[in-house]
Each structure stands twice: as C-alpha cells, then as structure tokens.
Design a protein around this motif. Structure first.
Motif, PDB file in Angstrom:
ATOM      1  N   LYS A   1     -14.987   3.364  12.827  1.00  0.00           N
ATOM      2  CA  LYS A   1     -15.859   2.683  13.779  1.00  0.00           C
ATOM      3  C   LYS A   1     -17.107   2.189  13.053  1.00  0.00           C
ATOM      4  O   LYS A   1     -17.865   2.989  12.507  1.00  0.00           O
ATOM      5  CB  LYS A   1     -16.239   3.619  14.923  1.00  0.00           C
ATOM      6  N   MET A   2     -17.290   0.875  13.094  1.00  0.00           N
ATOM      7  CA  MET A   2     -18.441   0.263  12.430  1.00  0.00           C
ATOM      8  C   MET A   2     -19.345  -0.385  13.475  1.00  0.00           C
ATOM      9  O   MET A   2     -18.875  -1.122  14.341  1.00  0.00           O
ATOM     10  CB  MET A   2     -17.980  -0.780  11.404  1.00  0.00           C
ATOM     11  N   SER A   3     -20.626  -0.088  13.368  1.00  0.00           N
ATOM     12  CA  SER A   3     -21.624  -0.676  14.251  1.00  0.00           C
ATOM     13  C   SER A   3     -22.554  -1.534  13.407  1.00  0.00           C
ATOM     14  O   SER A   3     -23.214  -1.034  12.493  1.00  0.00           O
ATOM     15  CB  SER A   3     -22.410   0.429  14.971  1.00  0.00           C
ATOM     16  N   MET A   4     -22.615  -2.850  13.718  1.00  0.00           N
ATOM     17  CA  MET A   4     -23.360  -3.788  12.887  1.00  0.00           C
ATOM     18  C   MET A   4     -24.380  -4.549  13.731  1.00  0.00           C
ATOM     19  O   MET A   4     -24.112  -4.916  14.871  1.00  0.00           O
ATOM     20  CB  MET A   4     -22.408  -4.804  12.232  1.00  0.00           C
ATOM     21  N   LYS A   5     -25.532  -4.788  13.117  1.00  0.00           N
ATOM     22  CA  LYS A   5     -26.543  -5.661  13.707  1.00  0.00           C
ATOM     23  C   LYS A   5     -26.914  -6.718  12.670  1.00  0.00           C
ATOM     24  O   LYS A   5     -27.029  -6.410  11.483  1.00  0.00           O
ATOM     25  CB  LYS A   5     -27.787  -4.873  14.104  1.00  0.00           C
ATOM     26  N   GLY A   6     -27.103  -7.950  13.141  1.00  0.00           N
ATOM     27  CA  GLY A   6     -27.448  -8.983  12.184  1.00  0.00           C
ATOM     28  C   GLY A   6     -27.862 -10.277  12.850  1.00  0.00           C
ATOM     29  O   GLY A   6     -27.845 -10.402  14.086  1.00  0.00           O
ATOM     30  N   ASN A   7     -28.234 -11.214  12.023  1.00  0.00           N
ATOM     31  CA  ASN A   7     -28.608 -12.550  12.478  1.00  0.00           C
ATOM     32  C   ASN A   7     -27.519 -13.542  12.082  1.00  0.00           C
ATOM     33  O   ASN A   7     -26.964 -13.451  10.978  1.00  0.00           O
ATOM     34  CB  ASN A   7     -29.938 -12.985  11.859  1.00  0.00           C
ATOM     35  N   LEU A   8     -27.221 -14.473  12.970  1.00  0.00           N
ATOM     36  CA  LEU A   8     -26.270 -15.528  12.667  1.00  0.00           C
ATOM     37  C   LEU A   8     -27.040 -16.651  11.966  1.00  0.00           C
ATOM     38  O   LEU A   8     -27.693 -17.476  12.603  1.00  0.00           O
ATOM     39  CB  LEU A   8     -25.607 -16.039  13.947  1.00  0.00           C
ATOM     40  N   LEU A   9     -26.970 -16.658  10.637  1.00  0.00           N
ATOM     41  CA  LEU A   9     -27.762 -17.617   9.865  1.00  0.00           C
ATOM     42  C   LEU A   9     -27.258 -19.043  10.018  1.00  0.00           C
ATOM     43  O   LEU A   9     -28.042 -19.990  10.039  1.00  0.00           O
ATOM     44  CB  LEU A   9     -27.760 -17.230   8.388  1.00  0.00           C
ATOM     45  N   ALA A  10     -25.942 -19.206  10.080  1.00  0.00           N
ATOM     46  CA  ALA A  10     -25.357 -20.542  10.170  1.00  0.00           C
ATOM     47  C   ALA A  10     -24.043 -20.486  10.933  1.00  0.00           C
ATOM     48  O   ALA A  10     -23.332 -19.473  10.887  1.00  0.00           O
ATOM     49  CB  ALA A  10     -25.134 -21.120   8.777  1.00  0.00           C
ATOM     50  N   TYR A  11     -23.749 -21.576  11.644  1.00  0.00           N
ATOM     51  CA  TYR A  11     -22.520 -21.659  12.441  1.00  0.00           C
ATOM     52  C   TYR A  11     -22.110 -23.120  12.540  1.00  0.00           C
ATOM     53  O   TYR A  11     -22.930 -23.989  12.858  1.00  0.00           O
ATOM     54  CB  TYR A  11     -22.771 -21.065  13.834  1.00  0.00           C
ATOM     55  N   THR A  12     -20.849 -23.423  12.251  1.00  0.00           N
ATOM     56  CA  THR A  12     -20.382 -24.808  12.232  1.00  0.00           C
ATOM     57  C   THR A  12     -19.447 -25.138  13.385  1.00  0.00           C
ATOM     58  O   THR A  12     -18.836 -26.210  13.401  1.00  0.00           O
ATOM     59  CB  THR A  12     -19.652 -25.107  10.902  1.00  0.00           C
ATOM     60  N   GLY A  13     -19.294 -24.220  14.333  1.00  0.00           N
ATOM     61  CA  GLY A  13     -18.336 -24.418  15.418  1.00  0.00           C
ATOM     62  C   GLY A  13     -18.860 -25.229  16.580  1.00  0.00           C
ATOM     63  O   GLY A  13     -19.984 -25.738  16.566  1.00  0.00           O
ATOM     64  N   SER A  14     -18.041 -25.318  17.615  1.00  0.00           N
ATOM     65  CA  SER A  14     -18.332 -26.161  18.780  1.00  0.00           C
ATOM     66  C   SER A  14     -19.008 -25.404  19.912  1.00  0.00           C
ATOM     67  O   SER A  14     -19.421 -26.013  20.904  1.00  0.00           O
ATOM     68  CB  SER A  14     -17.029 -26.793  19.296  1.00  0.00           C
TER      69      SER A  14
END
Length: 378
Positions: free
Chosen positions: A280-293
C-alpha cells in the motif's frame, strides 16, 4: 701464540657484529601528511577469472601541477596485491585511509562479480564503511583517465555524483556497508548505480541489480521511481506517466508528478508456499504538467485523471515486481518478510523458492495538491 691469535679473532668478530647490529637498528621515519598518497578512488577492470587491473586516483596537493589527480594502475590477483605494486610506483606512502569511491567495469561485474573483491576491501580496517560503489559503462580506465568540465579532483567529483540526492533517488545508493549487508543477510539483492560518461560529465543512468555479487539485471529510471518508496524513501524524484486519453491523436496523455511525500506499507499473508504481499503506497504531489484533454478546473475530471494515474502506477509497479520475480531477484527485500515466518535455518535458496510463488497486490492512493502547466485541451 694461539691464545693471542684467538683473542684477536674474538675482537674482530665482536667489532663486525657490532657494525652489523648498528646497521640493523636504522629507524624509519613516520611519513608526514605531505608524504602520504591518499587514494580517493580505486577501480577494477576485468582481465580474466584470475587477474584484475586496479586503478588508483591520488589527489595532487601542489598548486603548480596541471592535473589535480594522478592515476596509477597495476595488474594482480587480489586488490591488496595490486596496492603493494602501486605503492612502489609513487614517491609517496600510498594509503586507502581516505578512500571515497570504488568502481567496477560492467565486464568485471558480469563475469567476475564484486563479491570477493568487496569482502577483501571490507576486511581492511583502513577503509570506511561509507565508501560509495559504482559500476561503469565501458572500462574504469577510460572513465578515470577522462577529463571532466569544472572538476578539480576526481575523488571529490565522483563522491558528489554518487552521494544520495533526490534527483537520482530512482535507485538506492550503495555503500560498502550496504553491499555487505545485502550480500550476507541472504534476504535481498544489492542495487548499485550504473555510471555513464556524457558530454564531459558523469551521470547515473540506472540501478544495477546484483545476485551473488554479479550483475544480472537493471532498474530503469521509470521503474526505479516507482519502486523506491518500497525502500523507505519518503520523497521520490519527479515521475512521468502515460495514461489513456481517447481524444488525443495517439490515444495517450502525458503527466509529470512532483512528489511531496510518499509512504509505503508492506505486509505478507498466506503460507510460505503461496505468500501474498499487500503493498500500500500513499502519495502526495503536484501535477507539474499534463497534455491530455481533461479540464483540471473541473473537480470530477481532475479526480478522473488522479484515478487514472493511480491505476497506471499500480499496473507498472506490479509489472516490475513480477519481472524481478521471474529472474529470482529481490532488490526490495521481500525475503526478510518471509524469513520472519520461517522456523529453522534460512537460506537464499529457500527464499527464491517461496518468492517464485508469491502474489503481489499493489494499491496506490495518490493525492494531487495542485497542478501547473497544462498543454492539452480544456
């Protein structure tokens, strides 16, 4: 007359013995710091199963010398035999008391293996446990004799390259102590950085997985970034993931996550014949870049992207673990969990047999705090 002659002979013998004794009592002076050749880096190239070629880098203290590091080499059967031969080549008293880095060529790691050499070094009381280990592309000779930009001393440079940093934590950095622990515990396999020369510098390309001291497989950067939380690293490097997006021309969207924190919990259930690992992994982060729709301003669409990223991480992590399982490799240390359930004398062979039938259930909980550059459609 005989007594006089005998007396003269005794006196002459005593004088000769006194002279010989006097010569044998010459005291060698202890070398001063300026007289010491402090090896900062040693490296090994493969010759054959019985011989190795050892290289030693010694910093030069003189300000007038163009090269800040002097490189010596010698051929021998064992490291300390090579060291004795190196000592005769230098005008200084050579010592490994200040050594920082040990390097091995890829051929050495694959054919001969690191184990015997590392045990020999580990037994030397002058060598510290925190000496970093690296495996190099090509030969050690090429890497150590090359010139690097803005670098004065090779030992300092390589120590900085191999020192743990967030940017290169896609593989666990290995020291002499780490290697010996994993090698003797028989519950995991050591992972060592793989170094490449690139544009006048040196970079860590990926992690090398060793078994019985020999190079068997590698952890690529994308695999390493997924797996490092299992080693207890709480702030992994940024990771790039590809997720499905039917509105994109190639059906995929790219996302880059900058982790703020990561936690991992591993438990094992079932019996030794069919162990089940819950990861079980718990992650927190920022979405620096996204190329989707997807429109990330829309909470529902933002949650959909987050769920896609979770599923992609679970899929990729499980795939990597199964690949290691098929090759009987255990860089994570799952064998330690199994040994705690085993009653009797443990061996690596037992661990391999049990791990071969193991099941890995991975669960990733990802929380995106904020997002940055958006290059896709809204």
């Amino acid at each position: 007359m005989r007594k006089i002659r005998a007396s003269i002979q005794i006196i002459l013998c005593a004088a000769l013995l006194t002279g010989v004794g006097g010569c044998s009592k010459v005291q060698l002076e202890r070398p001063t710091l300026e007289d010491l050749g402090l090896i900062s880096v040693i490296g090994f190239d493969y010759l054959d199963d019985k011989h190795l070629k050892m290289f030693a880098a010694i910093p030069q203290s003189s300000q007038g010398k163009k090269n800040k590091t002097q490189i010596f080499n010698a051929t021998a059967s064992i490291p300390h035999q090579a060291l004795m031969r190196l000592s005769s080549m230098s005008e200084k008293t050579v010592t490994m008391a200040q050594m920082r880095v040990v390097l091995f060529s890829e051929a050495f790691a694959r054919k001969k293996g690191l184990k015997d050499t590392m045990i020999s070094l580990y037994r030397d009381p002058l060598i510290g446990d925190n000496v970093f280990i690296g495996i190099v592309e090509g030969t050690v000779e090429e890497l150590m004799n090359a010139r690097y930009k803005n670098t004065e001393e090779l030992g300092v440079f390589l120590n900085d390259v191999l020192h743990p940093r967030r940017e290169t934590s896609f593989q666990p950095h290995s020291t002499l102590h780490d290697f010996m622990f994993h090698t003797t515990a028989e519950t995991s396999d050591p992972v060592v950085p793989f170094l490449k020369r690139s544009e006048g510098s040196i970079q860590i390309a990926y992690g090398v997985i060793l078994k019985n001291g020999k190079m068997v497989d590698v952890l690529k950067q994308d695999e390493g970034k997924l797996i490092v939380p299992l080693f207890g690293i709480t702030q992994p490097p940024s990771i790039e993931l590809s997720i499905a997006d039917e509105k994109e021309p190639d059906g995929r969207a790219e996302a880059i996550i900058d982790y703020i924190s990561a936690k991992c919990r591993i438990t094992v259930s079932g019996d030794l014949q069919r162990p089940v690992f819950q990861i079980k992994m718990s992650m927190k982060g920022n979405l620096l870049a996204y190329t989707g729709s997807k429109d990330l301003e829309n909470p529902d669409q933002m949650n959909a992207v987050q769920e896609q990223l979770e599923k992609e991480m679970e899929k990729s992590l499980t795939k990597t673990l199964i690949r290691m399982q098929k090759k009987s490799l255990d860089p994570v240390g799952f064998g330690e969990y199994l040994r705690s359930k085993y009653d009797g004398k443990w061996s690596r062979e037992k661990g391999d047999d049990y791990l071969a039938n193991a099941v890995f259930n991975t669960r990733v909980a990802l929380k995106l705090i904020r997002y940055g550059t958006i290059s896709g459609k809204k």
